[in-house]
Motif scaffolding. Structure first.
Motif, short mmCIF file in Angstrom:
data_model
loop_
_atom_site.label_atom_id
_atom_site.label_comp_id
_atom_site.label_asym_id
_atom_site.label_seq_id
_atom_site.Cartn_x
_atom_site.Cartn_y
_atom_site.Cartn_z
N ASN A 5 -4.93 8.35 1.24
CA ASN A 5 -4.07 7.58 0.26
C ASN A 5 -2.58 7.60 1.09
OD1 ASN A 5 -2.78 6.18 -1.77
ND2 ASN A 5 -2.91 8.13 -3.11
N ASN A 6 -2.11 6.54 1.50
CA ASN A 6 -0.86 6.09 2.20
C ASN A 6 -0.75 7.02 3.42
OD1 ASN A 6 -0.27 5.52 -1.03
ND2 ASN A 6 0.45 3.93 0.48
N ASP A 10 1.10 1.43 9.48
CA ASP A 10 1.08 0.25 8.84
C ASP A 10 0.69 -0.86 10.07
OD1 ASP A 10 1.21 -1.97 7.30
OD2 ASP A 10 3.57 -1.72 7.28
N ASP A 18 -6.21 -3.07 3.38
CA ASP A 18 -5.21 -2.96 2.09
C ASP A 18 -5.27 -4.16 1.39
OD1 ASP A 18 -4.54 -0.42 1.75
OD2 ASP A 18 -2.48 -0.56 2.70
N ALA A 157 0.04 -1.00 -1.64
CA ALA A 157 -0.42 -0.36 -0.39
C ALA A 157 -1.39 0.85 -0.68
CB ALA A 157 0.76 0.03 0.76
N VAL A 158 -2.47 0.84 -0.41
CA VAL A 158 -3.48 1.82 -0.78
C VAL A 158 -3.42 2.91 0.62
CG1 VAL A 158 -5.69 2.36 -1.28
CG2 VAL A 158 -4.63 0.36 -2.46
N PHE A 159 -3.75 2.08 1.66
CA PHE A 159 -3.70 3.20 2.88
C PHE A 159 -2.75 3.32 3.69
CE2 PHE A 159 -8.23 1.49 2.06
CZ PHE A 159 -8.73 2.80 1.54
N ARG A 162 3.82 1.99 3.83
CA ARG A 162 4.48 0.70 3.57
C ARG A 162 5.89 0.81 3.23
NH1 ARG A 162 0.72 -4.14 1.84
NH2 ARG A 162 -0.12 -3.54 3.71
#
Lengths: 177, 216
Positions: A5-6, A10, A18, A157-159, A162
């Protein structure tokens, strides 16, 4: 999304993933079967055939808070009901979203002055994502609120790291681990 | 039958404590003593000419001298109606939280059950010999009766905030909880909206309309 998670950089690849995940999440917002007062009638109209919320993947209200992503609070929240609203919200699995529908839920409405047992806005009890004013709002207004919520979910943003809040959260996580 | 005939009929029963018919009111009413209320109700229901099948409303009015409890009776078969009032005077030296008591008519009209509970909930009128006497809508733990003239508006109910400017529950600091607000004087509402948005006389009335331009 667990440990990922995050936490990923990016870049364009993670951003594309995402975007795809966000599209899937925003296209399957499952609201909860929940109505308090007169706004619930307009909410039911939104779910029914004329306005057909199922076009946006949010058309089938789930019967239990544990299956729901979204709680639409339609109607005056009074002191007795606020305890129940809070409990239902706590039972929902994260990530969870809240739409405050109607003047009473946005800030007390006609009960703002003499309402001895009215909670002056459900945002005193649970955090609200979208406010839909009106007394009651037209079905189009609630649909607009749900479309705004879809935009909001799609932007999350999930992964990827950001935004500033995510960066700070990840810094804390890195410091611990 | 009109109200006058109904009143004559009531007088002819020989029951004491039946007052005059007040026909100047828009809804003519008869003041009845609380001691004969059940007999009067039972007579109006059972007599074949009055035949009041329905008690469709029980309400109460708070006055400076006490409480009026109002019963609205009507008849489907005879197409007439009558209003009964029981006046409970406030005894000398009683404080503002005095609770008037009248006999419950739920044994005559079962529909009175919930109506009388509502009057207890909102105005604090006691109904003796009620089959299920408790609040009907407000929580059992609620303090006071909100439609009383001297009701003190609460700022919280348990941990639920009721004020417009309360800090949301999820934004509160556990180590620094917000101070409870000062108890407000009796009868003061929770919030005072700006006067220009309010038509209430105690909030200053409606602001004067802006002058139209272009008109002489």
């Amino acid at each position: 999304m667990g440990l990922l998670n995050n936490t990923l950089p990016d870049n364009k690849l993670v951003g594309a993933v995402d975007t795809a995940v966000g599209w899937g999440r925003k296209s399957s917002v499952w609201p909860m079967t929940f109505g308090i007062a007169c706004c619930a009638i307009e909410m039911m109209a939104v779910f029914a055939a004329t306005f057909d919320l199922d076009r946006f993947g949010a058309g089938i209200p789930r019967a239990t808070p544990r299956q729901s992503d979204l709680i639409i609070v339609p109607g005056t929240v009074n002191a007795k009901m606020a305890v129940r609203v809070r409990r239902l919200y706590d039972q929902m699995a994260e990530p969870r979203y809240v739409i405050a529908m109607g003047a009473c839920v946005c800030g007390g409405g006609p009960y703002v002055k003499w309402g001895y047992n009215t909670v002056k806005g459900v945002h005193k009890i649970i955090p609200v994502d979208i406010f839909v004013p009106g007394c009651p709002p037209r079905p189009e207004a609630l649909m607009d609120g749900i479309l705004k919520l879809r935009e909001k979910i799609g932007r999350e943003a999930v992964f990827a790291r950001r935004n500033e809040a995510n960066t700070q959260m990840n810094a804390k996580y890195d410091a611990v681990s | 039958m009109n109200e006058q005939q109904l009143h004559d009929k009531l007088r002819a029963t020989g029951l004491g404590g039946i007052g005059e018919l007040e026909s100047s009111a828009r809804d003519p009413f008869v003041v009845v003593e609380a001691s004969v209320l059940l007999e009067v109700m039972a007579f109006l229901r059972d007599d074949s000419e009055t035949a009041m099948e329905m008690l469709h409303n029980v309400t109460a009015v708070q006055r400076e001298t006490g409480f009026d409890v109002v019963y609205h009776l009507c008849s489907y078969s005879r197409h007439h109606s009558l209003t009964l009032k029981v006046i409970v005077a406030q005894p000398e030296g009683e404080a503002g939280d005095w609770e008037p008591a009248v006999p419950s008519v739920a044994s005559v009209y079962p529909s009175a059950n919930w109506h009388e509970r509502e009057q207890w909930d909102l105005l604090g009128v006691r109904f003796n010999d009620h089959p299920d006497f408790r609040r009907i809508i407000l929580p059992e733990e609620w303090i006071g009766h909100p439609l009383r003239k001297d009701y003190v508006y609460p700022s919280t109910f348990g941990e639920i905030p009721l004020e417009l400017d309360a800090i949301p529950l999820y934004e509160r600091d556990e180590n620094d909880p917000p101070k409870p607000s000062e108890p407000r004087p009796a009868g003061t509402p929770l919030t005072q909206p700006p006067s220009e948005y309010s038509t209430r006389p105690d909030a200053g009335g409606r602001a004067p309309a802006p002058e139209k331009k272009g008109e002489s």
